[in-house]
Motif scaffolding. Structure first.
Motif, PDB file in Angstrom:
ATOM      1  N   UNK A 155     -13.871  77.867 -39.173  1.00 50.74           N
ATOM      2  CA  UNK A 155     -14.344  78.139 -37.801  1.00 50.74           C
ATOM      3  C   UNK A 155     -14.874  79.568 -37.650  1.00 50.74           C
ATOM      4  N   UNK A 156     -14.321  80.612 -38.136  1.00 53.58           N
ATOM      5  CA  UNK A 156     -14.824  82.041 -38.119  1.00 53.58           C
ATOM      6  C   UNK A 156     -15.990  82.043 -38.900  1.00 53.58           C
ATOM      7  N   UNK A 157     -16.285  81.341 -39.971  1.00 55.50           N
ATOM      8  CA  UNK A 157     -17.610  81.409 -40.838  1.00 55.50           C
ATOM      9  C   UNK A 157     -18.476  80.329 -40.403  1.00 55.50           C
ATOM     10  N   UNK A 166     -21.431  80.021 -35.070  1.00 54.80           N
ATOM     11  CA  UNK A 166     -20.580  81.207 -34.428  1.00 54.80           C
ATOM     12  C   UNK A 166     -21.018  82.628 -35.216  1.00 54.80           C
ATOM     13  N   UNK A 167     -21.992  82.349 -35.725  1.00 60.38           N
ATOM     14  CA  UNK A 167     -22.716  83.632 -36.275  1.00 60.38           C
ATOM     15  C   UNK A 167     -22.158  84.031 -37.477  1.00 60.38           C
ATOM     16  N   UNK A 168     -21.381  83.165 -38.141  1.00 57.24           N
ATOM     17  CA  UNK A 168     -20.738  83.400 -39.671  1.00 57.24           C
ATOM     18  C   UNK A 168     -21.867  83.134 -40.658  1.00 57.24           C
ATOM     19  N   UNK A 169     -21.213  83.301 -41.932  1.00 57.38           N
ATOM     20  CA  UNK A 169     -22.114  83.135 -43.065  1.00 57.38           C
ATOM     21  C   UNK A 169     -21.715  81.748 -43.841  1.00 57.38           C
ATOM     22  N   UNK A 186     -18.503  80.504 -45.888  1.00 56.03           N
ATOM     23  CA  UNK A 186     -17.742  78.977 -45.369  1.00 56.03           C
ATOM     24  C   UNK A 186     -17.522  78.133 -46.469  1.00 56.03           C
ATOM     25  N   UNK A 187     -18.597  77.930 -47.530  1.00 56.31           N
ATOM     26  CA  UNK A 187     -18.693  77.108 -48.563  1.00 56.31           C
ATOM     27  C   UNK A 187     -17.651  77.813 -49.571  1.00 56.31           C
TER      28      UNK A 187
END
Length: 155
Positions: free
Chosen positions: A112-114, A118-121, A125-126
Motif C-alpha cells: 500500500x505504501x509503495x 499514493x505516490x510510491x514507486x 512495489x514490484x
C-alpha cells in the motif's frame, strides 16, 4: 680489426667492425626455455583454478546440506529461479522468521505504501511482490519437507 690496433688500444675503423648475430642454437634454446616457462605457468594457474573450483563446489554442497538436505537444494533452486535469495526477501519485507501472518501483514503495508497512486514507486512495489513470492515458495518447501518427513516416519 687488426692485431696491432687491439694491442695499441687505438679504435678500429668502421669497416673493421663485424656484427655477429647470436648463433641459432642460442635462439632456439631461449625459445625453448620461454615455452617451458609459459607452459609451467599455465599449469600452475590451471591447478590453482581447479582447486579453487573444487573448494567452492564442496562449500556449496556443505551449505546446502546444512540447510536441510533436500529442502536446502530446493531452496537454492527457488532462489535461482526467482532471482532473489531468501535472505534478501526477508530483508525487503523486514521479517526475521518465516511466519505467514507476519509476512502477510508486512507485505500488505509495504504494498500500500509503495502504490503508484499514493505516490510510491512501482519498482519498490514490484520488489515487495517478488519478496513475498520468494517467502511463499520457502514456506511451501518447508511444508513439503515436513509432510514428507512425517509420511516416512509413519510408514
Amino acid at each position: 680489426m687488426k692485431l696491432e690496433q687491439c694491442i695499441s688500444g687505438t679504435s678500429p675503423n668502421e669497416e673493421d667492425i663485424v656484427y655477429v648475430s647470436p648463433p641459432r642454437r642460442y635462439i632456439a634454446k631461449v625459445a625453448k626455455y620461454l615455452a617451458q616457462i609459459l607452459v609451467m605457468g599455465a599449469q600452475v594457474v590451471g591447478r590453482a583454478f581447479t582447486r579453487a573450483l573444487r573448494q567452492e563446489f564442496a562449500a556449496s554442497r556443505a551449505a546446502a546440506e546444512a540447510r536441510g538436505g533436500r529442502a536446502g537444494k530446493e531452496s537454492a533452486a527457488a532462489s535461482s529461479l526467482s532471482g532473489i535469495s531468501l535472505q534478501e526477501a526477508q530483508q525487503i519485507l523486514n521479517v526475521s522468521k518465516l511466519e505467514p501472518e507476519e509476512i502477510q501483514t508486512k507485505y500488505d503495508h509495504l504494498f500500500k505504501v509503495n502504490d503508484k497512486a499514493a505516490g510510491g514507486s512501482f519498482y519498490l512495489q514490484s520488489k515487495v511482490v517478488r519478496a513475498k513470492e520468494r517467502l511463499d515458495q520457502e514456506l511451501q518447501i518447508q511444508k513439503n519437507t515436513t509432510d514428507s518427513g512425517e509420511e516416512s516416519k509413519t510408514t
